[in-house]
Write a protein that holds these residues in place. Sequence first.
Motif, PDB file in Angstrom:
ATOM      1  N   LEU A   1     -14.343  59.733   6.152  1.00 33.09           N
ATOM      2  CA  LEU A   1     -13.848  60.407   7.356  1.00 33.09           C
ATOM      3  C   LEU A   1     -14.572  59.910   8.607  1.00 33.09           C
ATOM      4  N   GLU A   2     -15.855  59.588   8.466  1.00 38.11           N
ATOM      5  CA  GLU A   2     -16.599  59.046   9.611  1.00 38.11           C
ATOM      6  C   GLU A   2     -16.053  57.675   9.997  1.00 38.11           C
ATOM      7  N   ALA A   3     -15.714  56.848   9.013  1.00 32.53           N
ATOM      8  CA  ALA A   3     -15.114  55.545   9.309  1.00 32.53           C
ATOM      9  C   ALA A   3     -13.775  55.720  10.015  1.00 32.53           C
ATOM     10  N   LEU A   4     -13.004  56.714   9.595  1.00 30.67           N
ATOM     11  CA  LEU A   4     -11.724  57.014  10.244  1.00 30.67           C
ATOM     12  C   LEU A   4     -11.940  57.457  11.688  1.00 30.67           C
ATOM     13  N   ARG A   5     -12.912  58.344  11.906  1.00 30.64           N
ATOM     14  CA  ARG A   5     -13.226  58.822  13.264  1.00 30.64           C
ATOM     15  C   ARG A   5     -13.633  57.656  14.158  1.00 30.64           C
TER      16      ARG A   5
ATOM     17  N   ARG B   1      -8.893  53.649  20.513  1.00 32.21           N
ATOM     18  CA  ARG B   1      -8.462  54.326  21.741  1.00 32.21           C
ATOM     19  C   ARG B   1      -9.096  53.704  22.978  1.00 32.21           C
ATOM     20  N   HIS B   2     -10.381  53.420  22.907  1.00 32.95           N
ATOM     21  CA  HIS B   2     -11.081  52.922  24.090  1.00 32.95           C
ATOM     22  C   HIS B   2     -10.931  51.424  24.302  1.00 32.95           C
ATOM     23  N   ARG B   3     -10.748  50.658  23.232  1.00 28.51           N
ATOM     24  CA  ARG B   3     -10.596  49.207  23.369  1.00 28.51           C
ATOM     25  C   ARG B   3      -9.143  48.778  23.378  1.00 28.51           C
TER      26      ARG B   3
ATOM     27  N   ARG C   1      -9.495  61.612  18.893  1.00 32.56           N
ATOM     28  CA  ARG C   1      -8.819  61.102  20.087  1.00 32.56           C
ATOM     29  C   ARG C   1      -9.482  61.601  21.369  1.00 32.56           C
ATOM     30  N   HIS C   2     -10.349  62.614  21.251  1.00 27.08           N
ATOM     31  CA  HIS C   2     -11.023  63.164  22.427  1.00 27.08           C
ATOM     32  C   HIS C   2     -12.487  62.739  22.512  1.00 27.08           C
TER      33      HIS C   2
ATOM     34  N   LEU D   1      -3.781  55.013  20.396  1.00 25.43           N
ATOM     35  CA  LEU D   1      -3.336  54.499  21.680  1.00 25.43           C
ATOM     36  C   LEU D   1      -2.413  55.470  22.405  1.00 25.43           C
ATOM     37  N   ALA D   2      -1.796  56.371  21.661  1.00 30.67           N
ATOM     38  CA  ALA D   2      -0.887  57.341  22.272  1.00 30.67           C
ATOM     39  C   ALA D   2      -1.649  58.453  22.989  1.00 30.67           C
ATOM     40  N   ALA D   3      -2.951  58.516  22.790  1.00 29.83           N
ATOM     41  CA  ALA D   3      -3.752  59.593  23.393  1.00 29.83           C
ATOM     42  C   ALA D   3      -3.825  59.475  24.889  1.00 29.83           C
TER      43      ALA D   3
END
Length: 129
Positions: free
Chosen positions: A85-89, A96-98, A50-51, A127-129
């Motif tokens: 995990l990379e796909a999840l990241r 988050r950005h789109r 999220r960061h 989206l909550a980030a």
Amino acid sequence: MALRDTPCDIIDVEDSDDGRDAGVLRRFDSVGADVSVFSAVEEQVITLARHDTLASLEPPGTMERAVRLMFGLRARSRALADTRLEALRRAVVVARHRRHMPDPVARDLRERGFRDAQLRSIEARALAA
């Protein structure tokens, strides 16, 4: 099983056979339906991603490579070693950005074993980030 209340849902931490936490978090909605299940590592990836910026998804650019070459800095990998995990990241960063999760990203997560309830949870948390 240990239950902890949060403002929006209930989290159930599964215990292993020897009484210790198994590291699997279950989220339930207000009527008690299982919404999503993530391992402890997946939870950490979601929280940390999220960061991240969209630039973290791209390979280093020309300037970054030139600066590293001039100052003798080693290039560090931005990708996680585990492809799931990379796909999840990547999904969390993109969502988050789109402000939504594109279909190709959702399809990739489904192919890697994530369920629809998990996809909705990933998008909502990004989206909550």
